[in-house]
Design a protein around this motif. Structure first.
Motif, PDB file in Angstrom:
ATOM      1  N   GLY A  73       0.910  -1.345  -0.260  1.00  0.00           N
ATOM      2  CA  GLY A  73       0.376  -0.233  -0.374  1.00  0.00           C
ATOM      3  C   GLY A  73       1.225   1.072  -0.029  1.00  0.00           C
ATOM      4  O   GLY A  73       2.203   1.273  -0.281  1.00  0.00           O
ATOM      5  N   GLY A  74       0.917   2.085   0.778  1.00  0.00           N
ATOM      6  CA  GLY A  74       1.054   3.324   1.116  1.00  0.00           C
ATOM      7  C   GLY A  74       2.027   3.388   2.116  1.00  0.00           C
ATOM      8  O   GLY A  74       3.106   4.576   2.781  1.00  0.00           O
ATOM      9  N   ASP A  75       2.426   2.375   2.022  1.00  0.00           N
ATOM     10  CA  ASP A  75       3.432   2.334   3.721  1.00  0.00           C
ATOM     11  C   ASP A  75       5.359   2.794   3.105  1.00  0.00           C
ATOM     12  O   ASP A  75       6.144   3.350   3.998  1.00  0.00           O
ATOM     13  N   ILE A  76       5.508   2.670   1.681  1.00  0.00           N
ATOM     14  CA  ILE A  76       6.639   3.103   0.728  1.00  0.00           C
ATOM     15  C   ILE A  76       6.621   4.511   0.625  1.00  0.00           C
ATOM     16  O   ILE A  76       7.534   5.207   1.115  1.00  0.00           O
ATOM     17  N   PHE A  77       5.559   5.446   0.452  1.00  0.00           N
ATOM     18  CA  PHE A  77       5.058   6.927   0.532  1.00  0.00           C
ATOM     19  C   PHE A  77       5.201   7.129   2.104  1.00  0.00           C
ATOM     20  O   PHE A  77       5.573   8.029   2.308  1.00  0.00           O
ATOM     21  N   LYS A  78       4.765   6.403   3.597  1.00  0.00           N
ATOM     22  CA  LYS A  78       5.197   7.266   4.408  1.00  0.00           C
ATOM     23  C   LYS A  78       6.726   7.135   5.020  1.00  0.00           C
ATOM     24  O   LYS A  78       7.535   7.969   5.900  1.00  0.00           O
ATOM     25  N   LYS A  79       7.265   6.166   4.558  1.00  0.00           N
ATOM     26  CA  LYS A  79       8.960   6.040   4.697  1.00  0.00           C
ATOM     27  C   LYS A  79       9.471   7.134   3.833  1.00  0.00           C
ATOM     28  O   LYS A  79      10.505   7.464   4.453  1.00  0.00           O
TER      29      LYS A  79
END
Length: 320
Positions: A73-79
């Motif tokens: 999901g959006g975990d990469i963007f959050k990181k």
């Protein structure tokens, strides 16, 4: 009075007839269309990596790696957004882009206005040729020349600085972080200002000469003719080029920065382009690099749409 006969509406021509009429034009655009499809649209499928914990070793093939990499999901963007590098590279990128917008963008316009005022055709052609030449010099050569001229050991310009400011106060262009952005802008202005005048000179060639003659009869000098006739004539071109420039506000040019980057100025020279190269190519973190590239693309699209709408609000035609 006799009633006018109502003529039946002509039937629209079929697409086959239209295609055959302009078949050679359509055939000529095939290479451009293929280039866009292969190198611009097809790679967009790789954006899925921004939403995966991607690893090229998850499958037996490239397609298998995409299929077997887990979706996060959006975990990469959050990181990416919460990481220690985001604010720093955003600040560095914006500082370079805004400085380029303020100092470099007007340079071709000003030079084109001055070239347009040259009356001697021979001198004008020679001058144009001289200012066009730096564009065809590779950025690698420009970086090597810069390093040679500003070297603290045998650089000619650095020794001149020593004579002016003294040995202790002579500016070290290559290693001083505060001088990194001015150095980049100076390189860009030297290399691309002349070539950038082409589109503005083309716009100036369409200005009606009678306008200048009428203004001269009214007593206008060169500066007034430039301000009231020449600049308004190329205003739409300036607006379009400004929209394109604003759309590339996060694209600072990877090659130039990479060549001028060193351990002394890395705190101000790390931008999105070098960050993507480091994370994706050097460290193999393809998901994080893809997320950073996607963020750049989305911001560029928003900036283009916003600048275009703003231009239309001020009465300009805009980009589309």
């Amino acid at each position: 009075m006799e009633k006018e006969q109502i003529r039946p509406k002509a039937r629209p021509e079929s697409w086959k007839i239209v295609f055959m009429r302009h078949k050679w034009l359509y055939l000529m655009i095939i290479p451009g269309v293929l280039y866009m499809l292969i190198f611009n649209y097809l790679p967009m499928g790789g954006l899925i990596m921004a939403f995966q914990d991607f690893s090229p070793y998850n499958g037996d093939s490239a397609l298998g790696a995409f299929i077997h990499s887990p979706f996060v999901g959006g975990d990469i963007f959050k990181k990416f957004f919460t990481g220690p590098d985001f604010i720093r590279i955003l600040k560095n990128t914006l500082s370079i882009s805004i400085a380029s917008l303020i100092f470099y963008f007007p340079a071709p316009i000003i030079l084109a206005l001055f070239l347009n005022e040259i009356r001697s055709l021979l001198f004008k052609r020679v001058t144009q040729t001289m200012v066009y030449i730096p564009h065809f010099i590779s950025m690698v050569i420009v970086a090597a020349l810069t390093a040679q001229l500003f070297s603290t050991t045998d650089g000619l310009v650095y020794h001149i600085f020593e004579q002016i400011f003294g040995r202790q106060n002579a500016p070290d262009i290559m290693s001083d972080p505060n001088l990194f952005v001015p150095m980049l802008i100076g390189q860009s202005m030297w290399k691309e200002t002349g070539y950038g005048t082409i589109i503005f000179l083309a716009a100036l060639s369409g200005v009606d000469v009678q306008l200048y003659e009428a203004a001269e009869v009214d007593g206008a000098n060169r500066w007034k003719k430039m301000w009231h006739i020449t600049l308004p004539a190329i205003r739409s071109t300036i607006v379009i080029m400004l929209i394109l420039k604003v759309g590339n506000i996060l694209n600072t040019g990877y090659e130039q920065i990479f060549l001028m980057q060193n351990s002394m100025n890395r705190t101000v020279s790390d931008v999105f382009d070098t960050y993507i190269y480091t994370k994706g190519v050097v460290n193999g973190n393809y998901s994080l690099a893809t997320a950073a590239g996607m963020f750049k693309s989305v911001v560029s699209m928003i900036m283009v749409l916003g600048a275009n709408r703003l231009a239309k609000a001020f009465g300009e035609s805009g980009f589309y």
